[in-house]
Write an enzyme that holds these catalytic residues in place. Structure first.
Site, PDB file in Angstrom:
ATOM      1  CG  ASN A  66      -6.009  -2.657 -12.774  1.00  0.00           C
ATOM      2  OD1 ASN A  66      -5.161  -3.273 -12.145  1.00  0.00           O
ATOM      3  ND2 ASN A  66      -5.993  -1.334 -12.901  1.00  0.00           N
ATOM      4  CB  VAL A  67      -9.819  -8.464 -13.620  1.00  0.00           C
ATOM      5  CG1 VAL A  67      -8.587  -9.259 -14.026  1.00  0.00           C
ATOM      6  CG2 VAL A  67      -9.970  -8.450 -12.101  1.00  0.00           C
TER       7      VAL A  67
ATOM      8  CG  HIS B  15      -3.554  -9.958 -15.544  1.00  0.00           C
ATOM      9  ND1 HIS B  15      -2.915  -9.439 -14.445  1.00  0.00           N
ATOM     10  CD2 HIS B  15      -2.564 -10.375 -16.377  1.00  0.00           C
ATOM     11  CE1 HIS B  15      -1.590  -9.534 -14.609  1.00  0.00           C
ATOM     12  NE2 HIS B  15      -1.359 -10.086 -15.780  1.00  0.00           N
TER      13      HIS B  15
ATOM     14  CB  CYS C 229     -20.978 -23.387 -21.910  1.00  0.00           C
ATOM     15  SG  CYS C 229     -20.838 -22.730 -23.565  1.00  0.00           S
TER      16      CYS C 229
ATOM     17  N   GLY D  38       0.852   2.941 -11.731  1.00  0.00           N
ATOM     18  CA  GLY D  38       0.248   2.209 -10.612  1.00  0.00           C
ATOM     19  C   GLY D  38       0.468   0.712 -10.676  1.00  0.00           C
ATOM     20  CB  THR D  39       1.895  -1.714 -12.548  1.00  0.00           C
ATOM     21  OG1 THR D  39       2.305  -3.085 -12.491  1.00  0.00           O
ATOM     22  CG2 THR D  39       2.750  -0.956 -13.550  1.00  0.00           C
ATOM     23  CB  SER D  40       4.353  -3.569  -7.749  1.00  0.00           C
ATOM     24  OG  SER D  40       3.727  -4.742  -8.194  1.00  0.00           O
TER      25      SER D  40
ATOM     26  CB  ALA E 234      -2.679   7.147 -11.123  1.00  0.00           C
TER      27      ALA E 234
HETATM   28  N1  APR Z   1      -1.347   5.996  -7.856  1.00  0.00           N
HETATM   29  C1  APR Z   1      -0.220   5.446  -8.402  1.00  0.00           C
HETATM   30  N2  APR Z   1       0.362   4.327  -7.937  1.00  0.00           N
HETATM   31  C2  APR Z   1      -0.212   3.731  -6.882  1.00  0.00           C
HETATM   32  C3  APR Z   1      -1.380   4.241  -6.254  1.00  0.00           C
HETATM   33  C4  APR Z   1      -1.950   5.427  -6.778  1.00  0.00           C
HETATM   34  N3  APR Z   1      -3.044   5.997  -6.258  1.00  0.00           N
HETATM   35  N4  APR Z   1      -1.701   3.417  -5.219  1.00  0.00           N
HETATM   36  C5  APR Z   1      -0.779   2.433  -5.222  1.00  0.00           C
HETATM   37  N5  APR Z   1       0.121   2.622  -6.219  1.00  0.00           N
HETATM   38  C6  APR Z   1       1.221   1.729  -6.627  1.00  0.00           C
HETATM   39  C7  APR Z   1       1.908   0.947  -5.534  1.00  0.00           C
HETATM   40  O1  APR Z   1       3.019   1.676  -5.014  1.00  0.00           O
HETATM   41  C8  APR Z   1       2.372  -0.303  -6.270  1.00  0.00           C
HETATM   42  O2  APR Z   1       3.661  -0.109  -6.853  1.00  0.00           O
HETATM   43  O3  APR Z   1       0.619   0.761  -7.472  1.00  0.00           O
HETATM   44  C9  APR Z   1       1.354  -0.459  -7.408  1.00  0.00           C
HETATM   45  C10 APR Z   1       0.373  -1.597  -7.222  1.00  0.00           C
HETATM   46  O4  APR Z   1       1.093  -2.788  -7.247  1.00  0.00           O
HETATM   47  P1  APR Z   1       0.397  -4.225  -7.141  1.00  0.00           P
HETATM   48  O5  APR Z   1      -0.595  -4.221  -6.017  1.00  0.00           O
HETATM   49  O6  APR Z   1       1.476  -5.245  -7.130  1.00  0.00           O
HETATM   50  O7  APR Z   1      -0.477  -4.324  -8.482  1.00  0.00           O
HETATM   51  P2  APR Z   1      -0.057  -4.707  -9.951  1.00  0.00           P
HETATM   52  O8  APR Z   1       1.274  -4.191 -10.314  1.00  0.00           O
HETATM   53  O9  APR Z   1      -1.229  -4.362 -10.786  1.00  0.00           O
HETATM   54  O10 APR Z   1       0.023  -6.285  -9.858  1.00  0.00           O
HETATM   55  C11 APR Z   1       0.076  -7.030 -11.041  1.00  0.00           C
HETATM   56  O11 APR Z   1      -0.383  -9.027  -9.809  1.00  0.00           O
HETATM   57  O12 APR Z   1      -1.688  -9.621  -7.994  1.00  0.00           O
HETATM   58  C12 APR Z   1      -1.484  -9.782  -9.367  1.00  0.00           C
HETATM   59  O13 APR Z   1      -3.015 -10.230 -11.077  1.00  0.00           O
HETATM   60  C13 APR Z   1      -2.682  -9.289 -10.079  1.00  0.00           C
HETATM   61  O14 APR Z   1      -2.895  -7.833 -11.952  1.00  0.00           O
HETATM   62  C14 APR Z   1      -2.240  -8.018 -10.736  1.00  0.00           C
HETATM   63  C15 APR Z   1      -0.760  -8.260 -10.939  1.00  0.00           C
END
Ligand code: APR
Length: 236
Positions: free
Chosen positions: A96-97, A113, A140, A180-182, A226
């Site tokens: 996350n940024v 990121h 800059c 919380g990451t896909s 989460a």
């Molecule tokens: N608690 C836990 N998990 C959650 C919640 C929650 N409240 N809400 C959503 N999720 C899950 C979703 O089911 C999904 O699997 O969080 C995940 C979010 O996935 P993405 O939106 O794909 O985010 P992320 O994995 O951070 O993506 C990675 O991709 O778009 C780019 O640069 C961006 O940093 C990002 C990277």
């Protein structure tokens, strides 16, 4: 059952899901209204910035003002602050940024990121806090080149220091959490398998019942938000 002890070396990888409960939409979900007319590649690539810096800066500045500046850390972020105080070895890798982990009080954070509230120059990567407000394209103060958002644009490589620090932490951990990451954007998405192969216990926290896929079967899967799951994980 997941038992954690103070001497465990812990790595936590977080993604957009942990910030959802703080009201931060994903990159694509934020592309609403006027922004829905664009493709992500027009807003977040180096070539897009060079072609139209104002548009790209407007997009980032809009997200800062609409979401990031208003967001406050949620119970999931606060749980990880406690974890950092509790465990002897704790590393947080975030995709996350939004800077919410640092706002919450975590210190050993690898902003994989980048950070939306920082800028860096095209010439030499000199870094600054976000100093733009409105129309102009800031330059800059050291080398006079244009300032861009200090985030990893699409197709860009992860900063080598961040990559090395994350690799080292993952290869040496006892317990790896993916929260919380896909798990689709590499290299971060590969860390759970690396940790597993090297013998770490792994835990996925996600709201999606279909996660994980079979190739990334975690030791423990905690389904839920989460902000509800993390504060309830017992520390010995
Ligand atoms: N608690 C836990 N998990 C959650 C919640 C929650 N409240 N809400 C959503 N999720 C899950 C979703 O089911 C999904 O699997 O969080 C995940 C979010 O996935 P993405 O939106 O794909 O985010 P992320 O994995 O951070 O993506 C990675 O991709 O778009 C780019 O640069 C961006 O940093 C990002 C990277």
């Amino acid at each position: 059952m997941l038992t954690l002890k103070q001497t465990d070396r812990i790595v936590v990888l977080t993604g957009a899901g942990i910030s959802a409960e703080s009201g931060i939409p994903t990159f694509r979900d934020a592309m609403e209204g006027l922004w829905s007319e664009f493709e992500p590649e027009e807003l977040a690539t180096l070539s897009a910035f060079k072609k139209n810096p104002k548009l790209v800066l407007d997009w980032y500045e809009w997200r800062i003002k609409a979401f990031v500046d208003k967001a406050i850390p949620n119970p999931a972020h606060m749980a990880l602050v406690k974890w950092e105080e509790y465990f002897d070895h704790f590393t947080l890798i975030t995709q996350n940024v939004d800077g919410l982990h640092i706002k919450a009080g975590n210190k050993n954070v690898i902003e994989f990121h980048g950070n939306i509230k920082r800028m860096k120059c095209l010439g030499h990567n000199h870094k600054f806090a976000w100093i733009r407000d409105g129309e102009e394209i800031p330059l800059c103060s050291v080398c006079n080149s244009m300032l861009r958002p200090d985030v990893v644009f699409f197709n860009e490589l992860i900063d080598s220091e961040n990559l090395q620090a994350a690799n080292k932490a993952v290869r040496n951990c006892d317990v790896f959490f993916a929260v919380g990451t896909s798990g689709v954007v590499y290299p971060a998405a590969g860390y759970i398998e690396v940790a597993q192969k090297l013998g770490a216990r792994t835990c996925v926290v996600n709201t999606d019942p279909h996660y994980p896929s079979s190739k990334r079967d975690p030791t423990v899967f905690l389904r839920g938000k989460a902000g509800e799951v993390l504060p309830n994980i017992p520390l010995e």
